[in-house]
Design an enzyme around this catalytic site. Structure first.
Site, PDB file in Angstrom:
ATOM      1  N   GLU A 185      -1.908 -35.975-106.242  1.00  0.00           N
ATOM      2  CA  GLU A 185      -2.179 -35.482-107.601  1.00  0.00           C
ATOM      3  C   GLU A 185      -0.882 -35.414-108.413  1.00  0.00           C
ATOM      4  OE1 GLU A 185      -4.166 -31.742-106.747  1.00  0.00           O
ATOM      5  OE2 GLU A 185      -5.555 -32.868-105.470  1.00  0.00           O
TER       6      GLU A 185
ATOM      7  N   ASN B  85      -2.430 -32.952-102.575  1.00  0.00           N
ATOM      8  CA  ASN B  85      -1.583 -32.407-103.634  1.00  0.00           C
ATOM      9  C   ASN B  85      -0.470 -33.378-104.008  1.00  0.00           C
ATOM     10  OD1 ASN B  85      -3.230 -30.274-103.314  1.00  0.00           O
ATOM     11  ND2 ASN B  85      -1.672 -28.786-102.717  1.00  0.00           N
TER      12      ASN B  85
ATOM     13  N   ASP C  26       1.720  -3.616 -63.211  1.00  0.00           N
ATOM     14  CA  ASP C  26       1.820  -4.982 -63.724  1.00  0.00           C
ATOM     15  C   ASP C  26       2.265  -5.011 -65.187  1.00  0.00           C
ATOM     16  OD1 ASP C  26       1.033  -6.280 -61.419  1.00  0.00           O
ATOM     17  OD2 ASP C  26      -1.104  -6.146 -61.900  1.00  0.00           O
TER      18      ASP C  26
ATOM     19  N   VAL D 163      -1.256 -25.134-110.736  1.00  0.00           N
ATOM     20  CA  VAL D 163      -2.285 -24.374-110.012  1.00  0.00           C
ATOM     21  C   VAL D 163      -2.865 -25.219-108.880  1.00  0.00           C
ATOM     22  CG1 VAL D 163      -4.615 -23.425-110.205  1.00  0.00           C
ATOM     23  CG2 VAL D 163      -2.896 -22.868-111.908  1.00  0.00           C
ATOM     24  N   ALA D 164      -3.111 -26.501-109.188  1.00  0.00           N
ATOM     25  CA  ALA D 164      -3.739 -27.361-108.192  1.00  0.00           C
ATOM     26  C   ALA D 164      -2.794 -27.659-107.042  1.00  0.00           C
ATOM     27  CB  ALA D 164      -4.186 -28.660-108.847  1.00  0.00           C
TER      28      ALA D 164
ATOM     29  N   ASP E  60      -9.608 -28.869-101.988  1.00  0.00           N
ATOM     30  CA  ASP E  60      -9.071 -27.699-101.282  1.00  0.00           C
ATOM     31  C   ASP E  60     -10.187 -26.862-100.695  1.00  0.00           C
ATOM     32  OD1 ASP E  60      -6.476 -28.124-101.595  1.00  0.00           O
ATOM     33  OD2 ASP E  60      -6.027 -26.329-102.773  1.00  0.00           O
TER      34      ASP E  60
ATOM     35  N   GLU F 112      -1.871 -22.293-102.579  1.00  0.00           N
ATOM     36  CA  GLU F 112      -1.940 -20.831-102.419  1.00  0.00           C
ATOM     37  C   GLU F 112      -2.900 -20.434-101.299  1.00  0.00           C
ATOM     38  OE1 GLU F 112      -5.033 -22.200-104.815  1.00  0.00           O
ATOM     39  OE2 GLU F 112      -2.919 -22.381-105.301  1.00  0.00           O
TER      40      GLU F 112
ATOM     41  N   ASP G 233      -2.956 -14.125 -60.450  1.00  0.00           N
ATOM     42  CA  ASP G 233      -3.297 -13.397 -59.234  1.00  0.00           C
ATOM     43  C   ASP G 233      -4.348 -14.196 -58.491  1.00  0.00           C
ATOM     44  OD1 ASP G 233      -1.723 -11.213 -59.670  1.00  0.00           O
ATOM     45  OD2 ASP G 233      -3.252 -10.118 -60.786  1.00  0.00           O
TER      46      ASP G 233
HETATM   47  P1  ATP Z   1      -4.082 -10.263 -54.797  1.00  0.00           P
HETATM   48  O1  ATP Z   1      -2.649  -9.932 -54.925  1.00  0.00           O
HETATM   49  O2  ATP Z   1      -4.360 -11.640 -54.322  1.00  0.00           O
HETATM   50  O3  ATP Z   1      -4.904  -9.890 -55.973  1.00  0.00           O
HETATM   51  P2  ATP Z   1      -4.833  -7.856 -53.617  1.00  0.00           P
HETATM   52  O4  ATP Z   1      -4.391  -7.267 -54.881  1.00  0.00           O
HETATM   53  O5  ATP Z   1      -6.219  -7.607 -53.155  1.00  0.00           O
HETATM   54  O6  ATP Z   1      -4.572  -9.386 -53.583  1.00  0.00           O
HETATM   55  P3  ATP Z   1      -3.730  -5.813 -52.179  1.00  0.00           P
HETATM   56  O7  ATP Z   1      -4.938  -5.085 -52.587  1.00  0.00           O
HETATM   57  O8  ATP Z   1      -2.400  -5.367 -52.645  1.00  0.00           O
HETATM   58  O9  ATP Z   1      -3.859  -7.341 -52.541  1.00  0.00           O
HETATM   59  O10 ATP Z   1      -3.765  -5.856 -50.621  1.00  0.00           O
HETATM   60  C1  ATP Z   1      -2.649  -6.285 -49.889  1.00  0.00           C
HETATM   61  C2  ATP Z   1      -3.031  -6.334 -48.429  1.00  0.00           C
HETATM   62  O11 ATP Z   1      -3.424  -5.049 -47.985  1.00  0.00           O
HETATM   63  C3  ATP Z   1      -4.211  -7.243 -48.154  1.00  0.00           C
HETATM   64  O12 ATP Z   1      -3.774  -8.532 -47.827  1.00  0.00           O
HETATM   65  C4  ATP Z   1      -4.894  -6.598 -46.974  1.00  0.00           C
HETATM   66  O13 ATP Z   1      -4.336  -7.088 -45.771  1.00  0.00           O
HETATM   67  C5  ATP Z   1      -4.526  -5.141 -47.085  1.00  0.00           C
HETATM   68  N1  ATP Z   1      -5.634  -4.358 -47.609  1.00  0.00           N
HETATM   69  C6  ATP Z   1      -6.320  -4.581 -48.747  1.00  0.00           C
HETATM   70  N2  ATP Z   1      -7.241  -3.642 -48.959  1.00  0.00           N
HETATM   71  C7  ATP Z   1      -7.140  -2.763 -47.940  1.00  0.00           C
HETATM   72  C8  ATP Z   1      -7.795  -1.547 -47.590  1.00  0.00           C
HETATM   73  N3  ATP Z   1      -8.749  -1.030 -48.357  1.00  0.00           N
HETATM   74  N4  ATP Z   1      -7.436  -0.930 -46.469  1.00  0.00           N
HETATM   75  C9  ATP Z   1      -6.458  -1.423 -45.713  1.00  0.00           C
HETATM   76  N5  ATP Z   1      -5.792  -2.548 -45.969  1.00  0.00           N
HETATM   77  C10 ATP Z   1      -6.114  -3.231 -47.071  1.00  0.00           C
END
Ligand code: ATP
Length: 909
Positions: free
Chosen positions: A720, A717, A655, A303-304, A749, A308, A350
């Site tokens: 022992e 253990n 993603d 047991v010891a 234990d 478990e 990101d």
């Molecule tokens: P990361 O990938 O670093 O997270 P992010 O997701 O913000 O960046 P996106 O949102 O895909 O990147 O934007 C890509 C590109 O689109 C940016 O670099 C910018 O130039 C352009 N962009 C972002 N937002 C807008 C918007 N609201 N209107 C027009 N162009 C935009």
């Protein structure tokens, strides 16, 4: 169970006005129009009242499958006695009580019960920790209650609730749609159809439509890939379509690889221990000991020595560790991830929001042919400063169209506070531009009549506005995407064609802005007499450049530190962004992720490269720019093909595949979609890169603590077993009685073991490389330690026995105490793999100090209190004897400190 079913049946007949469960839940909701559906569900377009919802929740139960009925406290306690060997021990103790001393039986039973209490506390804590984790990651739903929008746990949904759904979410219950806007749903989990279905809210015929063709219904657990909509809940929990096909699986965490391996190891070890116990029995009987006593001794030893508690302690360490991590903003969604974290070699993160603050501000603009810095002026306004120190008000007429365009081609909503302070809600890029336009006192752009929306693939957006004289369209987007479609430039009064030299100058300016780490957007316009055709080709070509804006998104200061920490820990941080390569490089440099020499790989490069070349490139690349979600999975796979363990971050629906493919998928807690969270192993509640590194450190610490516990328990253990096995062969009488063995097992234990599982991080935790995931838990000297320290502990105990036997005295009390206290010394010494206890500080694990002190006090009590002497068959030791015993007990401590000293020398720390 039967009662619960009855309850549901009752509830459904209330809602539908009678009929069997089968008939009613199969009601052809798709044939009803919206208002009939609402009437059948006794709901309204504004949803239910909280009171009504609570009443329905009572009748329908929670909106979940396979509820965990939470194991009862008594259940957990009783489970501690289920172990086969404990049963054998209790039976043997009872039998021996009848033939021998009843007192011994009672002590044995008390010790076994105490053992069960320790086991109970462990399991209860882990159960609680797991429950807390489950609650933290519960999905949410946006619902109308009491005429207001509220976000509630999806388990609280009831039939009749009005729920809002949008891209990235997982449908929380079966619903009849009331309205839709481009709503597309991936229903592959139910229908097997992998293409998303475009949904509608109109009633459909005929009644017998297949599930996949009921376009005005959405089903629980399917994924919304685009658009948004609103629906009324028709079925929840086990009454949903998913509930009907899903096996009601026992809810419970899958076991982690370590738990599985240890369970296998435990079984083998148990057989070994049983064999040794049988040998101890045979050797004792052969030596002439009482067979009944030998039987009880052998069973107590089994047991010891059978660990478990091992799987339970692993679960506790993982679960409690995960709970602690959740407090520091890292939410573990799958327990095995805790183990994997310690082996991560690459973090692909990101940029925006994770490595940077995602707080963008416009800091530079290029309008016409002049570059300005935005200099904050009094209150919420700014001045445009030129390189030669001149300052201009942004509201001059020559800039008017530029600011009007930024204001118009924007979906952020600007709010003005009482004191005139400005704020805005929306996407950070848009918020920054809208605020700049507001501060520049932008004039109205005209009435917006149409929009070509932004998305990460297009990287631009266009809006069309009606003005007194015709129409104007504004397009804003990534500079490199827009500029090739620009034909002329706005001078403030008219558009003139761009010469080659002028084009180059604009490009140079944009590049310089990006090299400063700014996100560079271009704003363009076009005039129309008639309302233009809403297509990319018509609207986004032959445009007039109105200007450029540079947005600053500062790096998170804690990210710089975390990058350094991860490098020291042998982990390579990598930045992935949709931004321009020059912007990405500069920010990566500021963060310490890349140097000037490092190449920046773009999404286009990834597409051009074949598998082998990409596999080589990913080992060098530190920055990926202009990357789309589908490139992320290629990066993960290429790294994995090199044998790397990858943590990858993500937030969008697209993603999800990369998050699933990664060894640790990391989703954003604030900006992440349900789909990304669902696909992930770890959710960052604060979206912060530093949290990933903290989670990795946490994972390493938890694994270390499991190793510590194993090292300590199995060494004890081993000692022992060796004491009991070797004594007869050395011509010594039975060293320990069953109650001694069980007592040592209980105190060693029990508390110290638990205390070791809460040990803080090793000083070299993040100064050593990642653990090889294939490595056994006994690697890096653990099994050797178990054997040599086990032999030493047993040796010291047997030596004491022999010496006291030879020289007269309470030899059994001495062996018992030396063995128990040596184990306490061992507990203190194994707190660290390398650091000495003196460097660590005795009181840095107060729980352990408490456990050791308590054990010491109890042991003294057992030796000196007459009542305990009677129960434990001990005798009082003289002060000299006690001194000698204490000295002998420190030998193990000193030897293990010596082992660490050698290790430190080898590490040169
Ligand atoms: P990361 O990938 O670093 O997270 P992010 O997701 O913000 O960046 P996106 O949102 O895909 O990147 O934007 C890509 C590109 O689109 C940016 O670099 C910018 O130039 C352009 N962009 C972002 N937002 C807008 C918007 N609201 N209107 C027009 N162009 C935009």
């Amino acid at each position: 169970m039967a009662r619960a079913d009855g309850k549901k049946r009752l509830a459904l007949s209330y809602v539908f006005g009678g009929g069997s469960l089968q008939e009613q839940t199969r009601l052809p909701w798709h044939t009803l129009d919206q208002s009939s559906a609402l009437t059948r569900l006794e709901s309204t377009a504004n949803g239910l009242s909280s009171k009504e919802a609570a009443a329905r929740a009572e009748r329908h139960g929670p909106n979940s499958l396979g509820e965990t009925a939470g194991t009862s406290l008594l259940g957990i306690f009783l489970a501690q006695f289920k172990d086969f060997m404990i049963g054998v021990l209790l039976v043997a103790a009872l039998i021996s009580g009848f033939i021998g001393e009843a007192k011994d039986t009672i002590v044995i039973i008390v010790i076994v019960v105490l053992n069960a209490v320790v086991g109970f506390v462990q399991e209860y804590r882990s159960e609680k920790a797991m429950e807390a984790l489950r609650n933290l990651s519960a999905p949410q739903a946006t619902v109308w209650r009491d005429n207001e929008v509220a976000v509630i746990d999806a388990t609280g949904l009831v039939p009749g609730d009005i729920v809002k759904i949008e891209a990235g979410e997982i449908v929380p219950a079966d619903m009849r749609l009331l309205n839709t806007a481009g709503l597309q749903v991936d229903e592959s989990t139910l229908t097997g159809e992998s293409m998303p279905t475009l949904k509608t809210s109109d009633p459909l015929a005929p009644e017998k439509l297949p599930l996949g063709d009921r376009l005005n219904l959405v089903y629980s657990s399917t994924i919304i890939t685009a658009g948004h909509g609103r629906g009324v809940v028709t079925a929840t929990g086990i009454n949903s379509e998913l509930g009907r096909i899903a096996e009601l699986v026992e809810a419970g965490e899958p076991r982690t690889p370590l738990q599985k391996r240890l369970a296998g190891f435990g079984r083998t070890l148990a057989l070994g221990v049983l064999a040794v116990s049988a040998l101890v029995f045979a050797a004792g009987v052969a030596r002439g000991e009482d067979p009944a006593l030998m039987l009880l001794t052998a069973i107590s030893l089994a047991v010891a020595a059978i660990p478990e508690a091992l799987p339970a302690v692993v679960t506790i360490s993982l679960a409690l560790g995960a709970q602690q991590l959740a407090k520091s903003e890292a939410l573990i969604r799958r327990l095995p991830a805790v183990e994997t974290l310690g082996s991560v070699t690459f973090i692909c993160s990101d940029k925006t929001g994770t490595l940077t603050k995602n707080e963008m501000t416009a800091t530079e603009v290029f309008i016409g042919d002049r570059l300005f810095k935005l200099e904050p002026a009094s209150g919420s306004s700014f001045l445009l400063a030129t390189a030669d120190g001149r300052k201009l008000a942004p509201s001059s007429p020559e800039f008017e169209l530029f600011w009007a365009g930024l204001r118009g081609c924007n979906n952020a909503i600007v709010k003005e506070g009482g004191e005139g302070e400005l704020s805005a809600v929306g996407e950070p890029t848009e918020v920054a531009l809208a605020l700049a336009a507001k501060q520049a006192k932008a004039s109205a752009p005209g009435v917006r009549v149409a929009e070509l929306p932004f998305n990460s693939e297009r990287k631009r957006m266009t809006t069309v506005h009606e003005r007194p004289a015709g129409f104007v369209s504004f397009t804003k987007g990534a500079f490199d995407v827009l500029f090739s479609k620009v034909a002329s430039v706005w001078t403030g009064a008219s558009a003139v064609s761009l010469t080659e030299a002028e084009r180059r100058r604009v490009e140079e300016i944009a590049e310089a802005m990006a090299a400063d780490g700014l996100r560079v957007l271009a704003l363009t316009g076009r005039f129309w007499d008639e309302k233009p055709e809403m297509s990319e080709t018509a609207l986004e070509n032959q445009m007039i450049l109105l200007g450029l804006v540079g947005l600053m998104d500062p790096a998170r200061p804690e990210a710089v530190e975390a990058v350094e920490l991860s490098r020291a820990a042998g982990i390579t941080p990598v930045m992935i962004t949709g931004d321009h390569p020059a912007t990405a490089r500069r920010i990566a440099q500021d963060l310490g992720i890349a140097t000037e020499e490092d190449v920046v790989v773009t999404g286009a490069d990834i597409e051009d490269l074949d598998g082998d070349r990409l596999q080589a490139l990913v080992m060098e690349a530190r920055v990926y720019a202009r990357v789309a979600p589908e490139h992320k999975i290629k990066i993960v796979q290429a790294l994995q093909n090199n044998g790397e363990l990858v943590a990858m971050t993500g937030d969008g629906v697209n993603d999800a595949p990369a998050l699933k493919a990664a060894d640790i998928g990391v989703a954003m807690g604030i900006t992440g979609t349900d789909v990304a969270k669902e696909a992930s192993d770890l959710v960052l509640l604060d979206d912060n890169f530093a949290t990933i590194v903290r989670a990795i450190a946490g994972g390493r610490r938890i694994y270390d603590n499991i190793r510590r516990f194993i090292k300590y328990t199995l060494t004890s253990n081993t000692a022992e077993i060796l004491v009991m096995l070797l004594a007869p062969f050395m011509g010594l009488p039975l060293p320990l009685l069953p109650i001694h063995i069980l007592w040592i097992n209980l105190v060693t234990d029990g508390l110290p073991g638990l205390a070791l599982a809460t040990e803080g991080p090793e000083s070299r935790l993040m100064a050593r490389g990642p653990r090889n995931p294939a490595e056994s838990i006994f690697a890096r000297g653990l099994w050797q330690h178990m054997i040599w320290v086990g032999i030493l502990m047993a040796g010291v105990s047997l030596f004491s026995q022999a010496w006291w036997l030879e020289n007269g005295g309470a030899w059994q009390t001495v062996v018992f105490t030396v063995l128990a206290l040596s184990q306490m010394g061992h507990a203190l010494a194994v707190r660290s793999e390398t650091d000495s206890l003196f460097r660590q500080g005795l009181f840095t694990n107060k729980f352990l100090v408490g456990a050791v002190t308590l054990t010491l006090a109890l042991q003294i009590g057992i030796i000196y209190l007459p009542i305990l002497q009677g129960l434990f068959h001990t005798e009082a030791l003289t002060p000299q004897e006690l001194g000698a015993v204490l000295l002998l007990s420190t030998l193990v401590f000193l030897a293990v400190e010596g082992e660490k000293l050698i290790k430190r020398r080898n590490y040169r720390v």
